[in-house]
Scaffold this motif. Sequence first.
Motif, PDB file in Angstrom:
ATOM      1  N   VAL A   1       0.844  -1.201   0.000  1.00 16.45           N
ATOM      2  CA  VAL A   1       0.000   0.000   0.000  1.00 16.45           C
ATOM      3  C   VAL A   1       0.875   1.246   0.000  1.00 16.45           C
ATOM      4  N   THR A   2       1.942   1.210   0.771  1.00 13.45           N
ATOM      5  CA  THR A   2       2.857   2.358   0.822  1.00 13.45           C
ATOM      6  C   THR A   2       3.382   2.676  -0.576  1.00 13.45           C
ATOM      7  N   GLY A   3       3.798   1.644  -1.310  1.00 11.37           N
ATOM      8  CA  GLY A   3       4.304   1.853  -2.671  1.00 11.37           C
ATOM      9  C   GLY A   3       3.243   2.406  -3.603  1.00 11.37           C
ATOM     10  N   ILE A   4       2.021   1.896  -3.493  1.00 13.03           N
ATOM     11  CA  ILE A   4       0.930   2.375  -4.354  1.00 13.03           C
ATOM     12  C   ILE A   4       0.618   3.830  -4.026  1.00 13.03           C
ATOM     13  N   VAL A   5       0.540   4.159  -2.725  1.00  6.45           N
ATOM     14  CA  VAL A   5       0.264   5.545  -2.330  1.00  6.45           C
ATOM     15  C   VAL A   5       1.401   6.459  -2.803  1.00  6.45           C
ATOM     16  N   ASP A   6       2.649   5.985  -2.707  1.00  6.08           N
ATOM     17  CA  ASP A   6       3.787   6.778  -3.196  1.00  6.08           C
ATOM     18  C   ASP A   6       3.595   7.138  -4.666  1.00  6.08           C
ATOM     19  N   ARG A   7       3.208   6.149  -5.488  1.00  6.27           N
ATOM     20  CA  ARG A   7       3.035   6.409  -6.920  1.00  6.27           C
ATOM     21  C   ARG A   7       1.862   7.356  -7.183  1.00  6.27           C
ATOM     22  N   LEU A   8       0.764   7.171  -6.449  1.00  3.75           N
ATOM     23  CA  LEU A   8      -0.375   8.077  -6.614  1.00  3.75           C
ATOM     24  C   LEU A   8      -0.011   9.484  -6.152  1.00  3.75           C
ATOM     25  N   GLU A   9       0.757   9.564  -5.087  1.00  6.83           N
ATOM     26  CA  GLU A   9       1.174  10.860  -4.546  1.00  6.83           C
ATOM     27  C   GLU A   9       2.083  11.585  -5.548  1.00  6.83           C
ATOM     28  N   SER A  10       2.970  10.842  -6.196  1.00  9.58           N
ATOM     29  CA  SER A  10       3.884  11.465  -7.168  1.00  9.58           C
ATOM     30  C   SER A  10       3.134  12.034  -8.367  1.00  9.58           C
ATOM     31  N   ARG A  11       1.943  11.529  -8.616  1.00  3.30           N
ATOM     32  CA  ARG A  11       1.108  12.038  -9.718  1.00  3.30           C
ATOM     33  C   ARG A  11       0.098  13.075  -9.259  1.00  3.30           C
ATOM     34  N   GLY A  12       0.107  13.417  -7.971  1.00  2.00           N
ATOM     35  CA  GLY A  12      -0.819  14.416  -7.457  1.00  2.00           C
ATOM     36  C   GLY A  12      -2.234  13.902  -7.262  1.00  2.00           C
ATOM     37  N   LEU A  13      -2.402  12.567  -7.193  1.00  2.23           N
ATOM     38  CA  LEU A  13      -3.737  11.989  -7.045  1.00  2.23           C
ATOM     39  C   LEU A  13      -4.071  11.652  -5.597  1.00  2.23           C
ATOM     40  N   ALA A  14      -3.039  11.568  -4.749  1.00  2.00           N
ATOM     41  CA  ALA A  14      -3.247  11.233  -3.337  1.00  2.00           C
ATOM     42  C   ALA A  14      -2.236  12.018  -2.507  1.00  2.00           C
ATOM     43  N   GLU A  15      -2.529  12.085  -1.222  1.00  6.15           N
ATOM     44  CA  GLU A  15      -1.624  12.752  -0.284  1.00  6.15           C
ATOM     45  C   GLU A  15      -1.723  12.057   1.063  1.00  6.15           C
ATOM     46  N   ARG A  16      -0.685  12.246   1.847  1.00  2.00           N
ATOM     47  CA  ARG A  16      -0.703  11.733   3.225  1.00  2.00           C
ATOM     48  C   ARG A  16      -0.956  12.908   4.136  1.00  2.00           C
ATOM     49  N   ARG A  17      -1.751  12.648   5.177  1.00  6.28           N
ATOM     50  CA  ARG A  17      -2.014  13.690   6.173  1.00  6.28           C
ATOM     51  C   ARG A  17      -2.142  13.045   7.541  1.00  6.28           C
ATOM     52  N   PRO A  18      -1.875  13.807   8.590  1.00  5.87           N
ATOM     53  CA  PRO A  18      -2.028  13.232   9.930  1.00  5.87           C
ATOM     54  C   PRO A  18      -3.498  12.971  10.248  1.00  5.87           C
ATOM     55  N   ASP A  19      -3.741  11.921  10.988  1.00  7.67           N
ATOM     56  CA  ASP A  19      -5.092  11.595  11.444  1.00  7.67           C
ATOM     57  C   ASP A  19      -5.435  12.562  12.574  1.00  7.67           C
ATOM     58  N   PRO A  20      -6.524  13.334  12.438  1.00 11.91           N
ATOM     59  CA  PRO A  20      -6.879  14.288  13.497  1.00 11.91           C
ATOM     60  C   PRO A  20      -7.124  13.615  14.848  1.00 11.91           C
ATOM     61  N   ALA A  21      -7.542  12.341  14.829  1.00 12.20           N
ATOM     62  CA  ALA A  21      -7.821  11.635  16.084  1.00 12.20           C
ATOM     63  C   ALA A  21      -6.544  11.086  16.725  1.00 12.20           C
ATOM     64  N   ASP A  22      -5.498  10.857  15.921  1.00 15.70           N
ATOM     65  CA  ASP A  22      -4.244  10.306  16.438  1.00 15.70           C
ATOM     66  C   ASP A  22      -3.124  10.747  15.508  1.00 15.70           C
ATOM     67  N   ARG A  23      -2.428  11.791  15.893  1.00 11.90           N
ATOM     68  CA  ARG A  23      -1.426  12.391  15.016  1.00 11.90           C
ATOM     69  C   ARG A  23      -0.252  11.459  14.710  1.00 11.90           C
ATOM     70  N   ARG A  24      -0.144  10.331  15.403  1.00 17.17           N
ATOM     71  CA  ARG A  24       0.900   9.349  15.088  1.00 17.17           C
ATOM     72  C   ARG A  24       0.545   8.549  13.830  1.00 17.17           C
ATOM     73  N   VAL A  25      -0.739   8.560  13.484  1.00 15.03           N
ATOM     74  CA  VAL A  25      -1.221   7.781  12.344  1.00 15.03           C
ATOM     75  C   VAL A  25      -1.315   8.683  11.120  1.00 15.03           C
ATOM     76  N   LYS A  26      -0.830   8.177   9.982  1.00 16.89           N
ATOM     77  CA  LYS A  26      -0.953   8.903   8.714  1.00 16.89           C
ATOM     78  C   LYS A  26      -2.136   8.344   7.933  1.00 16.89           C
ATOM     79  N   LEU A  27      -2.926   9.255   7.405  1.00 15.88           N
ATOM     80  CA  LEU A  27      -4.041   8.874   6.540  1.00 15.88           C
ATOM     81  C   LEU A  27      -3.634   9.121   5.091  1.00 15.88           C
ATOM     82  N   ALA A  28      -4.051   8.255   4.214  1.00 20.18           N
ATOM     83  CA  ALA A  28      -3.937   8.510   2.782  1.00 20.18           C
ATOM     84  C   ALA A  28      -5.280   9.091   2.349  1.00 20.18           C
ATOM     85  N   ALA A  29      -5.212  10.107   1.510  1.00 20.28           N
ATOM     86  CA  ALA A  29      -6.436  10.768   1.054  1.00 20.28           C
ATOM     87  C   ALA A  29      -6.304  11.114  -0.422  1.00 20.28           C
ATOM     88  N   ALA A  30      -7.405  11.064  -1.137  1.00 21.99           N
ATOM     89  CA  ALA A  30      -7.416  11.491  -2.533  1.00 21.99           C
ATOM     90  C   ALA A  30      -7.386  13.012  -2.580  1.00 21.99           C
TER      91      ALA A  30
END
Length: 145
Positions: A73-102
């Motif tokens: 999943v990390t690799g897939i998100v990396d590729r989507l992120e490099s194309r500007g289709l996805a991004e990682r953001r901190p989870d508002p409920a737990d800042r230790r967790v990263k969320l993937a978002a379109a």
Amino acid sequence: MATPPNTRRPDELTMEVVELIGDVVARFYADYEEAAAAHALTGPQARLLSLLSLEPLPMRKLAHKLKCEPSNVTGIVDRLESRGLAERRPDPADRRVKLAAATDEGRRVARDLREGLRFAREPLAGLSDEERRSLRDLLRRMLGA
């Protein structure tokens, strides 16, 4: 002594339905791969983007939904992120967790992908509203929804 229902051999009608479901699934995946390729995406990238277009998700949950390892999943998100289709953001409920978002562009591509699926559009359009509702209800019932 009667054979318990869950160990009986399926009847011919059941086997035909199972084969037809298999054909529908195969056609769906082929059409999905073609729609993904039209956007220069692999099938797994398109499926992940489709999930993210509904809601941001943590990597572990994405891996569970896609039935794969979190490292994939990390690799897939990396590729989507490099194309500007996805991004990682901190989870508002737990800042230790990263969320993937379109991203906005990712949601647009996901919508285009859904709209680009052609295989069922014409056959479904040939069914009445009542028939489509019946099919939907039967599929939901099969899935236990």
